[in-house]
Design a protein around this motif. Structure first.
Motif, mmCIF file in Angstrom:
data_model
loop_
_atom_site.group_PDB
_atom_site.id
_atom_site.type_symbol
_atom_site.label_atom_id
_atom_site.label_comp_id
_atom_site.label_asym_id
_atom_site.label_seq_id
_atom_site.Cartn_x
_atom_site.Cartn_y
_atom_site.Cartn_z
ATOM 1 N N ARG A 1 -2.435 2.816 22.107
ATOM 2 C CA ARG A 1 -0.925 2.692 22.321
ATOM 3 C C ARG A 1 -0.242 3.841 22.485
ATOM 4 O O ARG A 1 0.778 4.171 23.191
ATOM 5 C CB ARG A 1 -0.164 1.530 21.275
ATOM 6 N N GLN B 1 -3.053 1.453 30.630
ATOM 7 C CA GLN B 1 -2.888 2.470 29.463
ATOM 8 C C GLN B 1 -4.023 3.468 29.654
ATOM 9 O O GLN B 1 -3.813 4.587 29.372
ATOM 10 C CB GLN B 1 -2.689 1.889 28.245
ATOM 11 N N ARG C 1 -6.486 -0.435 19.050
ATOM 12 C CA ARG C 1 -5.125 -0.944 19.725
ATOM 13 C C ARG C 1 -4.095 0.138 19.358
ATOM 14 O O ARG C 1 -3.434 0.649 20.396
ATOM 15 C CB ARG C 1 -4.776 -2.351 19.360
ATOM 16 N N GLU C 2 -3.880 0.737 18.216
ATOM 17 C CA GLU C 2 -2.720 1.143 17.801
ATOM 18 C C GLU C 2 -2.792 2.729 18.284
ATOM 19 O O GLU C 2 -1.962 3.474 18.635
ATOM 20 C CB GLU C 2 -2.804 1.244 16.200
#
Ligand code: NAI
Length: 336
Positions: free
Chosen positions: A223, A253, A219-220
């Motif tokens: 992002r 994204q 996830r990080e």
């Protein structure tokens, strides 16, 4: 030597038979379609060698059965040996041979095939044209020339991907704790991983699975990426967090995903499950996205790579017969 071959597919038989003929036909094979596990291990009774693949189970229980039945060598048809209990192998006096390297071009070219297919939507165009639908809406791609491509891991496979993408006119950025001068020679550039993640239109993974790379794309990391990024994974499934990738796809994204590996692939890949219900909800969700292209761990599956795998496997077995040590032994004293 008498060799019990597990997880045999027709193509394994073809290439191993051919390699055996080239070696004067000195070895005798028993072919088993079954995966090796505690229930099937007795099929190897009376065989000096067991030849196994990536999803065969070679834990302590299986190795004890094999050693008790007279097996002395495990000849892996793979580079990886994470499915072998090395401590048990040492205790039981079993030798392990593997195929450390085979056609890195095969996997590199498959990674690029995923990039091209996803970009130009070849998988969709193929189905459309067969149905007489020649409309172009939804097939819009982009020029690779001038795009920024990131290669994580510039070993045998990654450096070839970098070279091919450079040929397309991409700016190639790379990240690897062990840098090779080859990358600069082909016009690529090492940058910190953070910069690679932030700047690239395409990111292709070619590092091994280690504690450091487990869920490297999570996830990080997602992002911090460029919106609409294309992610390609032909390395090991767990380098990517599939749930994080799904979240990225849902938010937009992540623009494209090409996978040849999947974290839980043991229960899926290399089998025809077309008549069965797939119970892995994460995998099934991934398959529903129009901008996700999945292949079932076929990066290695070229004539050249299969020839190399079969040749090295038999060279391991012949060397063991002659000297008591396979040509490419896995050190069984300790893991790693
Ligand atoms: P390699 O050992 O030649 O190269 C791996 C590179 O990754 C090395 O340069 C290493 O320094 C680098 N690396 C290690 N940790 C890293 C990190 N934290 N960040 C960035 N780079 C890191 O390995 P090779 O032969 O190029 O294989 C790469 C991957 O491809 C492996 O995971 C292998 O399992 C996978 N593979 C996939 C196949 C398929 O059919 N899809 C077939 C064969 C290999």
């Amino acid at each position: 030597m008498k060799i019990a071959v597990f997880s045999t597919r027709p193509y394994d038989r073809e290439f191993l038979d051919h390699a055996n003929e080239a070696a004067g036909g000195r070895h005798a094979f028993s072919w088993y379609e079954a995966r090796l596990n505690a229930n099937t291990a007795n099929l190897a009774r009376g065989h000096d060698c067991v030849c196994a693949f990536v999803n065969d189970q070679l834990g302590a229980e299986v190795l004890e059965i094999l050693a008790g039945q007279g097996t002395r060598l495990i000849a892996l048809r793979s580079a990886g040996f994470n499915n072998v209990d090395l401590e048990a192998a040492r205790r039981l006096g079993l030798s392990i041979g593997r195929v450390p390297a085979y056609s890195p071009d095969a996997i590199a070219e498959h990674a690029v095939a995923l990039i091209l297919s996803l970009n130009r939507k070849i998988h969709k165009a193929y189905a459309r044209v067969r149905e007489g639908n020649f409309a172009l809406e939804g097939l819009l791609g982009f020029d690779l020339k001038g795009k920024v491509a990131g290669v994580i891991g510039t070993g045998r496979i990654g450096i070839n991907v970098a070279r091919i993408l450079k040929g397309f006119g991409c700016e190639v950025l790379a990240s690897d704790p062990f840098e090779t001068p080859e990358l600069t020679q082909i016009g690529g550039r090492y940058v910190p991983r953070e910069e690679l993640l932030a700047r690239c239109d395409i990111i292709s993974l070619h590092c091994p699975l280690t504690p450091d790379t487990h869920h490297l794309i999570g996830r990080e990391a997602i992002r911090t990426m460029k919106p609409g990024v294309m992610l390609i994974n032909t390395s090991r499934g767990a380098v990517m967090d599939a749930r994080a990738v799904i979240a990225g796809l849902k938010s937009g994204q992540v623009g494209y995903v090409g996978l040849d590996v999947y974290e839980e692939e043991e229960d899926l890949f290399f089998e025809d499950l077309s008549e069965q219900v797939i119970r892995d909800d994460v995998f099934v969700r991934l398959m529903t996205f129009p901008n996700v292209l999945i292949t079932g761990h076929q990066g290695f599956f070229t004539r050249e790579a299969m020839t190399a795998i079969a040749g090295t496997t038999l060279a391991n077995i012949s060397a063991f017969e002659e000297t008591g040590t396979p040509l490419h032994p896995v050190p069984v004293e300790r893991r790693g």
